[in-house]
Design a protein around this motif. Structure first.
Motif, PDB file in Angstrom:
ATOM      1  N   ASP A 102       0.858  -1.191   0.000  1.00  0.00           N
ATOM      2  CA  ASP A 102       0.000   0.000   0.000  1.00  0.00           C
ATOM      3  C   ASP A 102       0.890   1.236   0.000  1.00  0.00           C
ATOM      4  OD1 ASP A 102      -3.139  -0.585   0.640  1.00  0.00           O
ATOM      5  OD2 ASP A 102      -1.841  -2.157   1.455  1.00  0.00           O
ATOM      6  N   SER A 119      -2.459   9.713  -4.636  1.00  0.00           N
ATOM      7  CA  SER A 119      -3.274   8.554  -4.993  1.00  0.00           C
ATOM      8  C   SER A 119      -2.646   7.265  -4.474  1.00  0.00           C
ATOM      9  CB  SER A 119      -3.425   8.460  -6.521  1.00  0.00           C
ATOM     10  OG  SER A 119      -4.034   9.621  -7.042  1.00  0.00           O
ATOM     11  N   VAL A 129      -8.138   4.443  -7.099  1.00  0.00           N
ATOM     12  CA  VAL A 129      -8.825   5.734  -7.110  1.00  0.00           C
ATOM     13  C   VAL A 129      -7.779   6.813  -7.359  1.00  0.00           C
ATOM     14  CG1 VAL A 129     -10.640   5.003  -5.510  1.00  0.00           C
ATOM     15  CG2 VAL A 129      -8.587   6.091  -4.619  1.00  0.00           C
ATOM     16  N   THR A 154      -8.381   1.622   6.126  1.00  0.00           N
ATOM     17  CA  THR A 154      -8.778   2.826   5.397  1.00  0.00           C
ATOM     18  C   THR A 154      -7.765   3.931   5.618  1.00  0.00           C
ATOM     19  OG1 THR A 154     -11.130   2.286   5.569  1.00  0.00           O
ATOM     20  CG2 THR A 154     -10.575   4.585   5.122  1.00  0.00           C
ATOM     21  N   MET A 165      -8.056  12.477  -0.875  1.00  0.00           N
ATOM     22  CA  MET A 165      -8.353  11.077  -1.183  1.00  0.00           C
ATOM     23  C   MET A 165      -8.643  10.267   0.066  1.00  0.00           C
ATOM     24  SD  MET A 165      -7.185   7.714  -1.327  1.00  0.00           S
ATOM     25  CE  MET A 165      -5.494   7.865  -0.827  1.00  0.00           C
ATOM     26  N   THR A 166      -9.610   9.345  -0.045  1.00  0.00           N
ATOM     27  CA  THR A 166      -9.864   8.316   0.965  1.00  0.00           C
ATOM     28  C   THR A 166     -10.062   6.996   0.243  1.00  0.00           C
ATOM     29  OG1 THR A 166     -10.877   9.827   2.559  1.00  0.00           O
ATOM     30  CG2 THR A 166     -11.404   7.506   2.784  1.00  0.00           C
ATOM     31  N   TYR A 167      -9.433   5.945   0.780  1.00  0.00           N
ATOM     32  CA  TYR A 167      -9.531   4.637   0.135  1.00  0.00           C
ATOM     33  C   TYR A 167      -9.480   3.541   1.191  1.00  0.00           C
ATOM     34  CZ  TYR A 167      -8.410   0.584  -2.766  1.00  0.00           C
ATOM     35  OH  TYR A 167      -8.423  -0.638  -3.370  1.00  0.00           O
ATOM     36  N   THR A 168     -10.274   2.507   1.006  1.00  0.00           N
ATOM     37  CA  THR A 168     -10.229   1.332   1.875  1.00  0.00           C
ATOM     38  C   THR A 168      -9.564   0.191   1.128  1.00  0.00           C
ATOM     39  OG1 THR A 168     -12.231   1.994   3.056  1.00  0.00           O
ATOM     40  CG2 THR A 168     -11.572  -0.310   3.227  1.00  0.00           C
ATOM     41  N   SER A 169      -8.459  -0.269   1.668  1.00  0.00           N
ATOM     42  CA  SER A 169      -7.655  -1.314   1.042  1.00  0.00           C
ATOM     43  C   SER A 169      -8.164  -2.703   1.432  1.00  0.00           C
ATOM     44  CB  SER A 169      -6.187  -1.134   1.444  1.00  0.00           C
ATOM     45  OG  SER A 169      -5.370  -2.060   0.772  1.00  0.00           O
TER      46      SER A 169
END
Length: 200
Positions: A102, A119, A129, A154, A165-169
């Protein structure tokens, strides 16, 4: 009568102040500005990372070998914040979160051939994303500040004070080190300073 009317509002204000204070993260420097104490270089024979004038600088060697600078400590849920200054060449760097699976991109994506700062890059998924508003926020010739908050799997990224940006791996380890990347097969340099971490 007037005092009775004011009291509930005053108590609520004090409550909100206390809640806000309790939610503040205590940040601690993980770079002493003088050496790489507390960090480890991969590969071990360091010819890339140097410390001078309170900052960590990194540059590719003639063979264009890549390298990662890892914290010796591991972190669960945390906030990491640092300043970065893009140097010469095509900057392709990033921040690893708990592992090399990540990463938050800094600079030009080698695969997409365009800037993807802020990103997430995940091997096998590329960029799931894309950070928003980076073109207006990123300073290519001055210092920038990036903050990343990691809770469970997250993560949220801020660039120069703005959330981008927000992302859940998926399958992200519960704990691991933080890393700074020097991408291989490239000619570039980048500098970092004011590196801080707050445990959540």
């Amino acid at each position: 009568m007037k005092i009775r009317n004011i009291l509930p509002g005053l108590l609520m204000a004090l409550f909100l102040i206390n809640v806000t204070h309790a939610q503040e993260v205590k940040m601690k420097s993980i770079f002493n500005g003088k050496s790489l104490k507390g960090w480890t270089v991969e590969p071990e024979d360091n010819i890339w990372w140097t410390v001078e004038n309170g900052m960590i600088s990194v540059e590719n060697d003639p063979t264009k070998t890549g390298s990662t600078l890892w914290t010796k400590k591991e972190y669960g849920d945390f906030v990491v914040q640092m300043d970065f200054l893009m140097g010469k060449g095509t900057v392709d760097s990033g921040i690893f979160l708990r592992s090399d699976k990540d990463q938050i991109q800094i600079g030009i994506s080698g695969s997409l051939q365009r800037d993807m700062t802020g990103s997430p890059y995940i091997p096998g998924k590329s960029y799931p994303v894309e950070a928003e508003g980076v073109k207006e926020l990123l300073k290519t010739d001055a210092w920038n500040t990036m903050k990343v908050k990691v809770v469970d799997q997250t993560y949220t990224v801020w660039l120069n004070g703005e959330e981008v940006m927000t992302y859940t791996s998926e399958n992200m380890p519960e704990k691991g080190p933080i890393g700074l990347q020097l991408h291989p097969n490239n000619e570039m340099s980048i500098a970092f300073k004011n590196i801080q971490v707050g445990k959540l």
